[in-house]
Design an enzyme around this catalytic site. Structure first.
Site, short mmCIF file in Angstrom:
data_model
loop_
_atom_site.label_atom_id
_atom_site.label_comp_id
_atom_site.label_asym_id
_atom_site.label_seq_id
_atom_site.Cartn_x
_atom_site.Cartn_y
_atom_site.Cartn_z
CG ASP A 153 -2.11 0.89 1.10
OD1 ASP A 153 -2.28 1.48 0.01
OD2 ASP A 153 -2.86 1.03 2.07
CG LEU B 54 -6.79 -8.47 7.55
CD1 LEU B 54 -7.45 -9.75 8.04
CD2 LEU B 54 -5.32 -8.73 7.24
CG ASN C 257 -7.18 -2.72 -6.46
OD1 ASN C 257 -6.20 -3.44 -6.23
ND2 ASN C 257 -7.56 -1.79 -5.60
C1 FPP Z 1 -1.23 -0.05 -3.65
O1 FPP Z 1 -0.91 1.32 -3.64
C2 FPP Z 1 -0.65 -0.75 -4.81
C3 FPP Z 1 -1.33 -1.46 -5.74
C4 FPP Z 1 -2.79 -1.64 -5.70
C5 FPP Z 1 -0.69 -2.06 -6.91
C6 FPP Z 1 0.55 -2.84 -6.60
C7 FPP Z 1 1.10 -3.39 -7.86
C8 FPP Z 1 2.41 -3.43 -8.20
C9 FPP Z 1 3.50 -2.94 -7.33
C10 FPP Z 1 2.78 -4.06 -9.52
C11 FPP Z 1 2.97 -5.56 -9.32
C12 FPP Z 1 3.44 -6.25 -10.54
C13 FPP Z 1 3.76 -7.58 -10.61
C14 FPP Z 1 4.30 -8.17 -11.86
C15 FPP Z 1 3.56 -8.47 -9.45
P1 FPP Z 1 -2.09 2.38 -3.80
O2 FPP Z 1 -2.17 2.71 -5.26
O3 FPP Z 1 -3.33 1.86 -3.21
O4 FPP Z 1 -1.50 3.59 -2.98
P2 FPP Z 1 -2.32 4.75 -2.23
O5 FPP Z 1 -3.15 4.08 -1.17
O6 FPP Z 1 -1.23 5.61 -1.65
O7 FPP Z 1 -3.13 5.45 -3.27
#
Ligand code: FPP
Length: 232
Positions: A16, A186, A64
């Site tokens: 996150d 969670l 998402n």
């Molecule tokens: C959460 O931060 C992150 C995600 C929902 C995406 C995570 C995905 C990756 C790091 C790419 C993974 C790729 C592979 C190949 C496994 P957020 O966007 O919810 O952050 P915020 O809460 O600060 O907005």
């Protein structure tokens, strides 16, 4: 029952804070996801060093899809490109890639990239990295109950039967679930298995994670006394 001598066998990570990392730098949210991937690589290397056998990364939840079409499409492209583009990295480090979630609802190129990468890494045995994608804990339980009922032909199912029909039933149960970016919930991750998982929450945003966080997590895990409902 005593403190664990080793770190977790199976660690679940709720990544996150990618968006916040980018916002603080006046960058687009997508830049946070790119940086988040670099963190994922640092983390998997240290997890392997620490003897962790499985790390499940919460990559894209069933919720998402509510994000902007642009962000969803960027994430799907990033996942496809990193599954293909990082194959040498996975093989060099003995990383087996597996996926968990309702894969049937993902865009075709994502399904293909997952199937190809799973096949190309299936004999790697240093560590397993599970990508939880289009994953929701409630959705997984519903699908598992449906499969268990169909398999048994009965009108009720046991906990054991549900466990046997989760997405990756051969994996060890998750021992510890951790989350970055100072959020303490969670969010529909590994709900069935979190029944007895240890939980820990960390302030740092996901793109800032590296070896030190995994070392701290293993240290924290060793302090926990796991009782599974019994007494010490
Ligand atoms: C959460 O931060 C992150 C995600 C929902 C995406 C995570 C995905 C990756 C790091 C790419 C993974 C790729 C592979 C190949 C496994 P957020 O966007 O919810 O952050 P915020 O809460 O600060 O907005």
């Amino acid at each position: 029952m005593s403190k664990s001598a080793s770190g977790p066998t199976h660690l679940g990570i709720i990544m996150d804070g990618n968006g916040r990392w980018a916002k603080r730098r006046s960058l687009p949210r997508t830049a946070g996801h790119v940086e988040g991937l670099k963190a994922l690589k640092r983390v998997i290397i240290e997890a392997k060093e620490q003897g962790i056998e499985v790390v499940t990364f919460y990559t894209f939840s069933t919720e998402n899809w509510k994000r902007s079409e642009q962000e969803v499409s960027y994430l799907m492209h990033l996942i496809v490109s990193k599954l293909h583009g990082e194959l040498a990295f996975y093989n060099r480090h003995g990383i087996r890639i597996r996926a968990r979630g309702d894969l049937s609802a993902l865009p075709q190129p994502v399904q293909e990239a997952i199937a190809k990468t799973e096949a190309a890494t299936q004999s790697n045995s240093a560590i397993t990295a599970v990508i939880a994608i289009n994953y929701g804990g409630r959705d997984e339980i519903c699908r598992a109950v449906g499969k268990a009922l169909a398999a048994s032909g009965k009108q009720s199912v046991t906990e054991e039967e549900i466990s046997q029909h989760l997405d990756l039933p051969d994996l060890p149960p998750v021992d510890m679930i951790v989350r970055s970016a100072d959020e303490q919930r969670l969010s529909n991750f590994l709900l069935w298995e979190s029944a007895y998982a240890e939980l820990a929450f960390y302030e740092k945003l996901w793109p800032e994670w590296g070896r030190e966080e995994i070392q701290a997590i293993c240290q924290e895990y060793r302090l926990r006394v796991r009782k599974f409902g019994g007494v010490e």
